[in-house]
Design an enzyme around this catalytic site. Structure first.
Site, PDB file in Angstrom:
ATOM      1  N   SER A  65      45.395  42.626  39.173  1.00  0.00           N
ATOM      2  CA  SER A  65      44.278  42.577  40.505  1.00  0.00           C
ATOM      3  C   SER A  65      46.004  42.848  41.998  1.00  0.00           C
ATOM      4  O   SER A  65      45.169  43.562  42.730  1.00  0.00           O
ATOM      5  CB  SER A  65      43.021  42.411  40.514  1.00  0.00           C
ATOM      6  OG  SER A  65      42.367  42.362  39.754  1.00  0.00           O
ATOM      7  N   LYS A  68      46.309  45.631  43.323  1.00  0.00           N
ATOM      8  CA  LYS A  68      45.505  45.901  44.788  1.00  0.00           C
ATOM      9  C   LYS A  68      45.352  46.716  46.260  1.00  0.00           C
ATOM     10  O   LYS A  68      45.540  46.970  47.012  1.00  0.00           O
ATOM     11  CB  LYS A  68      43.828  45.883  44.280  1.00  0.00           C
ATOM     12  CG  LYS A  68      43.123  46.324  42.879  1.00  0.00           C
ATOM     13  CD  LYS A  68      42.126  45.059  43.152  1.00  0.00           C
ATOM     14  CE  LYS A  68      41.519  45.155  41.224  1.00  0.00           C
ATOM     15  NZ  LYS A  68      40.000  44.439  41.641  1.00  0.00           N
ATOM     16  N   TYR A 195      44.917  54.253  38.056  1.00  0.00           N
ATOM     17  CA  TYR A 195      44.560  52.665  38.777  1.00  0.00           C
ATOM     18  C   TYR A 195      44.970  51.692  37.647  1.00  0.00           C
ATOM     19  O   TYR A 195      45.256  50.746  37.694  1.00  0.00           O
ATOM     20  CB  TYR A 195      42.678  52.813  38.946  1.00  0.00           C
ATOM     21  CG  TYR A 195      42.129  51.125  38.425  1.00  0.00           C
ATOM     22  CD1 TYR A 195      42.448  50.568  39.577  1.00  0.00           C
ATOM     23  CD2 TYR A 195      41.584  50.737  37.666  1.00  0.00           C
ATOM     24  CE1 TYR A 195      41.672  49.095  40.079  1.00  0.00           C
ATOM     25  CE2 TYR A 195      40.853  49.711  37.480  1.00  0.00           C
ATOM     26  CZ  TYR A 195      41.066  48.898  38.718  1.00  0.00           C
ATOM     27  OH  TYR A 195      40.407  47.188  38.329  1.00  0.00           O
ATOM     28  N   TYR A 247      38.788  36.418  44.417  1.00  0.00           N
ATOM     29  CA  TYR A 247      37.685  37.213  43.832  1.00  0.00           C
ATOM     30  C   TYR A 247      36.263  35.814  44.560  1.00  0.00           C
ATOM     31  O   TYR A 247      36.723  35.558  45.452  1.00  0.00           O
ATOM     32  CB  TYR A 247      37.362  36.383  42.237  1.00  0.00           C
ATOM     33  CG  TYR A 247      38.889  37.222  41.580  1.00  0.00           C
ATOM     34  CD1 TYR A 247      39.341  38.984  41.903  1.00  0.00           C
ATOM     35  CD2 TYR A 247      39.445  36.993  40.911  1.00  0.00           C
ATOM     36  CE1 TYR A 247      40.231  40.083  41.007  1.00  0.00           C
ATOM     37  CE2 TYR A 247      40.529  36.923  39.919  1.00  0.00           C
ATOM     38  CZ  TYR A 247      40.774  38.840  40.285  1.00  0.00           C
ATOM     39  OH  TYR A 247      41.688  39.058  39.295  1.00  0.00           O
ATOM     40  N   VAL A 265      44.578  39.353  36.937  1.00  0.00           N
ATOM     41  CA  VAL A 265      43.830  38.028  35.095  1.00  0.00           C
ATOM     42  C   VAL A 265      45.288  38.499  34.185  1.00  0.00           C
ATOM     43  O   VAL A 265      44.150  37.994  33.199  1.00  0.00           O
ATOM     44  CB  VAL A 265      42.252  39.502  34.586  1.00  0.00           C
ATOM     45  CG1 VAL A 265      41.380  39.451  35.544  1.00  0.00           C
ATOM     46  CG2 VAL A 265      43.392  40.611  34.549  1.00  0.00           C
TER      47      VAL A 265
HETATM   48  N1  LIG Z   1      40.736  41.114  38.031  1.00  0.00           N
HETATM   49  C1  LIG Z   1      41.528  41.861  37.504  1.00  0.00           C
HETATM   50  O1  LIG Z   1      42.880  41.515  37.630  1.00  0.00           O
HETATM   51  C2  LIG Z   1      40.580  42.837  37.054  1.00  0.00           C
HETATM   52  C3  LIG Z   1      42.176  44.307  36.981  1.00  0.00           C
HETATM   53  C4  LIG Z   1      41.661  44.902  35.683  1.00  0.00           C
HETATM   54  N2  LIG Z   1      42.975  46.110  35.690  1.00  0.00           N
HETATM   55  C5  LIG Z   1      40.023  45.549  35.381  1.00  0.00           C
HETATM   56  O2  LIG Z   1      40.306  46.542  35.982  1.00  0.00           O
HETATM   57  O3  LIG Z   1      39.680  45.215  35.270  1.00  0.00           O
END
Ligand SMILES: NC(=O)CC[C@H](N)C(=O)O
Length: 311
Positions: A65, A68, A195, A247, A265
């Protein structure tokens, strides 16, 4: 570089490492489960490139994430603010990062913000390029430039592992398609592949701290003097980081640490002390809300000791 930081960082890091056992390595992407749960590493970089680092600094991990933030800025470069915010909102959700809950609530299908999965998938669909390969190539080069120029690569095992198991993200993306947030011309699987690829870009804490340094200096790398990102877009990214970068634990992190940060994550965290330091952290064991338990503890310790809070 701050003397206190140089002297105490190894000790603070080891004290924070003790909190790794409170978390668990993410396993919903099977390949991520191989990461060492007890690892913790940090790199802190100042404006001339001077770096203080401690712990497991050679561990490679995927951005997940954290990516992003940078795809948001690339989408802003490609489409401008109006183009991006026609597809995605500006509000925190308070829900899990992969939640569907609010997708139907206000404007049907329009994700609340670009850092939840639904919002990030919508943002990825806005990146210019004539094919998924060209889009991923642009993203990789963009990240690489910001990270100091050394080649970055996609971890193919993580990419394939996520792509094979991403039922939740697929359902979010098809929901976006149904609501025309992903337009007629857009192929859902193509967007998802870009993505998953940007989530699978592999990095270490030093490279991550260089990326953070560029954000800490409003888009211009203070080491080279090169402008990578327009200041306004960095401002937008930093605001989102403060509001929803961790988050649904973003409020707590803002109270305890008070600096912009984005977690992933894989256990990575990009953070910064604006105008002073870029910071990269990795600690693969995650707490209930998806943030590195040891990494969060370390950043909160540093912020408390060195008075980093912007508030
Ligand atoms: N929270 C994350 O890092 C989510 C990214 C992960 N690639 C997903 O889409 O679930």
């Amino acid at each position: 570089m701050n003397e206190q930081l140089i002297t105490h960082l190894p000790r603070w890091l080891e004290a924070s490492r003790a909190h790794a056992h409170e978390g668990k390595v993410a396993a919903y992407i099977p390949e991520l489960a191989k990461a060492p749960g007890n690892a913790l590493g940090i790199s802190i970089m100042g404006k001339t490139g001077e770096t203080v680092a401690a712990g497991d600094t050679s561990l490679m991990f995927t951005m997940q994430s954290i990516s992003k933030i940078f795809t948001l800025m690339l989408a802003l470069v490609d489409n401008g603010e109006d183009g991006v915010f026609a597809k995605v909102g500006m509000e925190p959700t308070g829900d899990d990062f992969n939640s569907m809950l609010k997708l139907e609530l206000v404007e049907p299908g329009k994700p609340f913000n670009p850092l939840i999965n639904a919002g990030a998938i919508a943002v990825t669909s806005l990146i210019h390029g004539s094919s998924p390969a060209e889009k991923s190539g642009r993203v990789l080069r963009y990240f690489q430039d910001i990270a100091g120029g050394a080649p970055l690569a996609i971890n193919e095992e993580v990419y394939r592992s996520e792509s094979a198991t991403a039922h939740r993200n697929r359902s979010l993306a098809y929901f976006l398609k149904d609501n025309e947030v992903l337009g007629e011309e857009i192929d859902v699987e193509d967007v998802l592949s870009v993505y998953f690829q940007h989530c699978s870009i592999e990095i270490n804490v030093e490279q991550l701290s260089r990326m953070a340094l560029v954000l800490a200096f409003n888009g211009t790398d203070p080491i080279t003097g090169r402008e990578h990102i327009p200041r306004r877009y960095v401002q937008i990214a930093k605001t989102f980081m403060l509001m929803c970068g961790m988050y649904n634990a973003s409020g707590e992190f803002a109270i305890r640490a008070g600096i912009p940060a984005k977690s992933g994550v894989s256990g990575g965290i990009l953070a910064m002390v604006p105008g002073i330091y870029g910071i990269g952290v990795v600690g693969p064991a995650l707490g209930a809300k998806g943030n590195s338990t040891a990494g969060v503890h370390l950043l909160e310790t540093l912020s408390g000791q060195l008075e980093w809070s912007m508030m």
